[in-house]
Scaffold this active site. Structure first.
Site, PDB file in Angstrom:
ATOM      1  N   TYR A 145     -17.521 -64.356 -83.951  1.00  0.00           N
ATOM      2  CA  TYR A 145     -18.969 -64.302 -83.748  1.00  0.00           C
ATOM      3  C   TYR A 145     -19.702 -64.516 -85.078  1.00  0.00           C
ATOM      4  CZ  TYR A 145     -23.616 -62.498 -82.616  1.00  0.00           C
ATOM      5  OH  TYR A 145     -24.978 -62.353 -82.460  1.00  0.00           O
ATOM      6  N   ILE A 189     -34.942 -61.922 -75.248  1.00  0.00           N
ATOM      7  CA  ILE A 189     -35.906 -62.462 -76.208  1.00  0.00           C
ATOM      8  C   ILE A 189     -36.538 -63.741 -75.682  1.00  0.00           C
ATOM      9  CG2 ILE A 189     -36.241 -63.225 -78.586  1.00  0.00           C
ATOM     10  CD1 ILE A 189     -33.542 -61.876 -79.235  1.00  0.00           C
ATOM     11  N   LYS A 233     -22.686 -67.331 -86.347  1.00  0.00           N
ATOM     12  CA  LYS A 233     -24.011 -67.000 -86.870  1.00  0.00           C
ATOM     13  C   LYS A 233     -24.228 -67.603 -88.261  1.00  0.00           C
ATOM     14  CE  LYS A 233     -25.041 -66.411 -83.680  1.00  0.00           C
ATOM     15  NZ  LYS A 233     -26.202 -66.782 -82.838  1.00  0.00           N
ATOM     16  N   ASN A 282     -32.243 -70.479 -78.659  1.00  0.00           N
ATOM     17  CA  ASN A 282     -32.240 -69.020 -78.555  1.00  0.00           C
ATOM     18  C   ASN A 282     -30.996 -68.484 -77.859  1.00  0.00           C
ATOM     19  OD1 ASN A 282     -33.599 -66.200 -78.029  1.00  0.00           O
ATOM     20  ND2 ASN A 282     -33.164 -67.022 -75.985  1.00  0.00           N
ATOM     21  N   THR A 339     -30.954 -56.048 -75.718  1.00  0.00           N
ATOM     22  CA  THR A 339     -30.874 -57.168 -74.781  1.00  0.00           C
ATOM     23  C   THR A 339     -29.481 -57.200 -74.163  1.00  0.00           C
ATOM     24  OG1 THR A 339     -30.024 -58.806 -76.363  1.00  0.00           O
ATOM     25  CG2 THR A 339     -32.409 -58.458 -76.329  1.00  0.00           C
TER      26      THR A 339
END
Length: 324
Positions: free
Chosen positions: A200, A37, A204, A115, A235
């Protein structure tokens, strides 16, 4: 359910390389801009005449990406500039030197895209300071990097329209599928779970917490802080769990689509100082109905919230203050 479904199959993006305005004179940092990205976003910003710093740990990868972006740009176009900025998010002791390097070259920073990130590395992976690798790379490193760059963001805010200077954090659709528990969230931050997916998820949620708390801090300076879910994308983020990537492949979009989400978050005039701290979903929309538990977590006890966001912010501050 409708909002969740629309993040898998979003409506057409409103802001793309086709209609982004000229970014001449603007300075940007895209962490993790050498691939995925970040690479697609850097390409759009460069072609719109912006000056883009691709921040990451590998100069070789960044230089290759810079060459690729430059070589594929339209001829005779008013392209921008591309620079490499060394940044190792999982080693807090190196981040100030990276900011000092940037500060020697630039008087301002218009938009910082946090990012870069890591997802589901081998269980037990840690940073240079001994933190669980995901919380270090996704939260602690970006927190310190952002704090040290605030003077440059403030300089941009003083010389441009209110809300033009921005920090964009990166979350995940996982925040729509579960919510933090007040009695265990910080315990799992301090003592990582044996469930790597939970670790994880914490980062976030943590990214939204940091975006929200920073929004409170910097709004008086005219700076916007938002968080975004770039989308379900093909990705390298899932390189540590290829089985998961293969299973979800039919639902994955090209990385360029995620760049549209980030582009909208960083540049759209539809976001202003009154909507700072908001959560943005693919391919550039404010989330219309975040989970009630998350909204409460963003609020202080004085606002009838749980205060979890402030607790996480304070923990990040305590873990990074010695590296200022």
């Amino acid at each position: 359910m409708g909002v969740t479904y629309s993040q898998f199959f979003p409506p057409a993006p409103a802001l793309t390389e086709e209609n982004v305005p000229s970014l001449s004179g603007k300075v940007f940092i895209v962490t993790g801009g050498a691939s995925g990205i970040g690479f697609e976003l850097a390409k759009i910003l460069f072609r719109a005449a912006g000056k883009v710093y691709i921040a990451g740990r590998s100069e070789e990868n960044a230089r290759q990406s810079i060459t690729k972006i430059q070589s594929t740009a339209p001829k005779h176009a008013s392209n921008g500039q591309l620079e490499f900025l060394y940044l190792k998010l999982d080693d807090l002791s190196t981040i100030k030197a990276s900011v000092d390097d940037f500060s020697r070259k630039e008087a301002k920073l218009d938009v910082l895209w946090n990012n870069a990130g890591v997802s589901l590395p081998p269980l037990g992976s840690t940073s240079s300071q001994g933190h669980e690798l995901q919380v270090a790379t996704n939260c602690l490193g970006p927190y310190l990097f952002t704090q040290l760059l605030l003077p440059k963001l403030q300089a941009a805010a003083q010389s441009s329209a209110p809300g033009s200077a921005r920090v964009v954090w990166t979350s995940s659709q996982m925040v729509d599928l579960t919510a933090p528990k007040k009695d265990s969230f910080m315990a799992d931050v301090i003592t990582p779970s044996k469930d790597n997916q939970r670790n994880y998820f914490i980062t976030k949620i943590g990214n939204w917490f940091l975006a929200s708390e920073l929004a409170r801090e910097v709004a008086p300076s005219g700076i916007i802080s938002v968080v975004q879910n770039p989308g379900n994308l093909n990705t390298n983020l899932l390189r540590h769990v290829m089985w998961m990537k293969y299973m979800s492949y039919p639902l994955l979009h090209k990385a360029r689509k995620g760049a549209y989400t980030e582009l909208w978050a960083g540049l759209s005039p539809d976001i202003n100082l009154e909507s700072t701290g908001c959560y943005i979903i693919p391919w550039g929309r404010v989330h219309p109905a975040p989970r009630a538990e998350l909204v409460r977590a963003l609020k202080s006890s004085d606002e009838n919230g749980s205060g979890l966001a402030k607790q996480f912010w304070d923990w990040c501050e305590s873990q990074t203050i010695e590296f200022r």
